[in-house]
Design a protein around this motif. Structure first.
Motif, PDB file in Angstrom:
ATOM      1  N   ASP A 202      13.128   8.918   3.588  1.00 46.35           N
ATOM      2  CA  ASP A 202      12.965   7.471   3.643  1.00 46.35           C
ATOM      3  C   ASP A 202      11.589   7.056   3.147  1.00 46.35           C
ATOM      4  OD1 ASP A 202      14.712   7.399   6.787  1.00 46.35           O
ATOM      5  OD2 ASP A 202      15.513   6.964   4.786  1.00 46.35           O
ATOM      6  N   LEU A 203      11.534   5.856   2.611  1.00 45.01           N
ATOM      7  CA  LEU A 203      10.260   5.293   2.176  1.00 45.01           C
ATOM      8  C   LEU A 203       9.377   4.987   3.385  1.00 45.01           C
ATOM      9  CD1 LEU A 203       8.433   3.981  -0.044  1.00 45.01           C
ATOM     10  CD2 LEU A 203       9.625   1.842   0.472  1.00 45.01           C
ATOM     11  N   VAL A 204       8.113   5.362   3.298  1.00 47.10           N
ATOM     12  CA  VAL A 204       7.128   5.011   4.310  1.00 47.10           C
ATOM     13  C   VAL A 204       6.276   3.843   3.803  1.00 47.10           C
ATOM     14  CG1 VAL A 204       5.118   5.800   5.604  1.00 47.10           C
ATOM     15  CG2 VAL A 204       7.034   7.361   5.196  1.00 47.10           C
ATOM     16  N   ALA A 205       5.722   4.011   2.605  1.00 45.78           N
ATOM     17  CA  ALA A 205       4.866   2.977   2.032  1.00 45.78           C
ATOM     18  C   ALA A 205       4.799   3.176   0.528  1.00 45.78           C
ATOM     19  CB  ALA A 205       3.471   3.021   2.642  1.00 45.78           C
ATOM     20  N   ARG A 206       4.540   2.081  -0.176  1.00 43.27           N
ATOM     21  CA  ARG A 206       4.463   2.144  -1.626  1.00 43.27           C
ATOM     22  C   ARG A 206       3.371   1.202  -2.095  1.00 43.27           C
ATOM     23  NH1 ARG A 206       7.238   4.773  -5.347  1.00 43.27           N
ATOM     24  NH2 ARG A 206       7.706   3.862  -7.377  1.00 43.27           N
ATOM     25  N   ILE A 207       2.707   1.566  -3.199  1.00 46.38           N
ATOM     26  CA  ILE A 207       1.629   0.753  -3.732  1.00 46.38           C
ATOM     27  C   ILE A 207       1.745   0.728  -5.254  1.00 46.38           C
ATOM     28  CG2 ILE A 207       0.024   2.738  -3.727  1.00 46.38           C
ATOM     29  CD1 ILE A 207      -2.227   0.698  -3.085  1.00 46.38           C
ATOM     30  N   THR A 208       1.645  -0.469  -5.821  1.00 42.22           N
ATOM     31  CA  THR A 208       1.723  -0.594  -7.275  1.00 42.22           C
ATOM     32  C   THR A 208       0.363  -0.262  -7.897  1.00 42.22           C
ATOM     33  OG1 THR A 208       1.050  -2.910  -7.321  1.00 42.22           O
ATOM     34  CG2 THR A 208       3.399  -2.447  -6.972  1.00 42.22           C
ATOM     35  N   SER A 209       0.330  -0.182  -9.212  1.00 41.06           N
ATOM     36  CA  SER A 209      -0.927   0.090  -9.895  1.00 41.06           C
ATOM     37  C   SER A 209      -1.925  -1.037  -9.678  1.00 41.06           C
ATOM     38  CB  SER A 209      -0.685   0.293 -11.390  1.00 41.06           C
ATOM     39  OG  SER A 209      -0.051  -0.851 -11.942  1.00 41.06           O
ATOM     40  N   GLY A 210      -1.429  -2.232  -9.385  1.00 43.19           N
ATOM     41  CA  GLY A 210      -2.320  -3.359  -9.134  1.00 43.19           C
ATOM     42  C   GLY A 210      -2.727  -3.518  -7.690  1.00 43.19           C
TER      43      GLY A 210
ATOM     44  N   MET B 293       2.920   4.269  -6.823  1.00 44.77           N
ATOM     45  CA  MET B 293       2.870   5.514  -6.055  1.00 44.77           C
ATOM     46  C   MET B 293       3.395   5.221  -4.659  1.00 44.77           C
ATOM     47  SD  MET B 293      -0.915   6.863  -7.201  1.00 44.77           S
ATOM     48  CE  MET B 293      -0.637   8.605  -6.841  1.00 44.77           C
ATOM     49  N   GLY B 294       3.873   6.245  -3.996  1.00 47.13           N
ATOM     50  CA  GLY B 294       4.416   6.007  -2.667  1.00 47.13           C
ATOM     51  C   GLY B 294       4.447   7.254  -1.814  1.00 47.13           C
ATOM     52  N   TRP B 295       4.682   7.018  -0.533  1.00 46.47           N
ATOM     53  CA  TRP B 295       4.868   8.095   0.433  1.00 46.47           C
ATOM     54  C   TRP B 295       6.254   7.957   1.045  1.00 46.47           C
ATOM     55  CZ3 TRP B 295       1.512  12.025   0.957  1.00 46.47           C
ATOM     56  CH2 TRP B 295       0.209  11.846   0.484  1.00 46.47           C
ATOM     57  N   TYR B 296       6.941   9.063   1.134  1.00 44.87           N
ATOM     58  CA  TYR B 296       8.247   9.143   1.768  1.00 44.87           C
ATOM     59  C   TYR B 296       8.169  10.214   2.844  1.00 44.87           C
ATOM     60  CZ  TYR B 296      10.103   6.444  -2.154  1.00 44.87           C
ATOM     61  OH  TYR B 296      10.360   5.457  -3.079  1.00 44.87           O
ATOM     62  N   ARG B 297       9.103  10.183   3.782  1.00 43.40           N
ATOM     63  CA  ARG B 297       9.137  11.226   4.782  1.00 43.40           C
ATOM     64  C   ARG B 297      10.569  11.608   5.108  1.00 43.40           C
ATOM     65  NH1 ARG B 297       6.803   7.905  10.067  1.00 43.40           N
ATOM     66  NH2 ARG B 297       8.651   6.594  10.450  1.00 43.40           N
ATOM     67  N   GLN B 298      10.714  12.845   5.540  1.00 40.32           N
ATOM     68  CA  GLN B 298      12.031  13.368   5.879  1.00 40.32           C
ATOM     69  C   GLN B 298      11.930  14.208   7.137  1.00 40.32           C
ATOM     70  OE1 GLN B 298      13.950  15.619   2.761  1.00 40.32           O
ATOM     71  NE2 GLN B 298      15.970  15.207   3.611  1.00 40.32           N
TER      72      GLN B 298
END
Length: 122
Positions: free
Chosen positions: A46-54, A34-39
């Motif tokens: 652009d990508l702000v932050a991303r996190i895997t299922s783990g 899952m992740g957060w992007y911003r425009q």
């Protein structure tokens, strides 16, 4: 049908904090990264932050040390805690998620939320 819904945006003064939430619901068997992007206006998303299922995370250099991404797999929800906000953080923030849909013959698909506005005043 899969729904991705963000909440928590708003107007805040520089130096303040906001917490964004994103819930993924619908006919999903599993959620991956899952992740957060911003425009910002006139700019690319652009990508702000991303996190895997783990739980492995990565951040844009511009938000490292100020933003924290997390998730609650029991609630299919991710969060973005934003501290020490700056006017340059003003943008529409979008939730993004990889979800496995279907049963025996399902597949991984990528979904976007509708976005939530974050405005930081100087």
């Amino acid at each position: 049908q899969v729904h991705v819904v963000e909440s928590g945006g708003g107007l805040v003064q520089a130096g303040g904090s906001l917490r964004l939430s994103c819930v993924v619901s619908g006919s999903i068997a599993s959620i991956g990264a899952m992740g957060w992007y911003r425009q910002a206006p006139g700019k690319e998303r652009d990508l702000v932050a991303r996190i895997t299922s783990g739980g492995t995370t990565n951040y844009a250099d511009s938000v490292k040390g100020r933003f924290t991404i997390s998730r609650d797999n029991t609630k299919n929800t991710q969060y973005l805690q934003m501290n020490s906000l700056k006017p340059d953080d003003t943008a529409v923030y979008y939730c993004n998620a990889d979800a496995y849909v279907g049963n025996l013959y399902g597949s991984w698909r990528n979904y976007w939320g509708q976005g939530t506005q974050v405005t930081v005043s100087s």
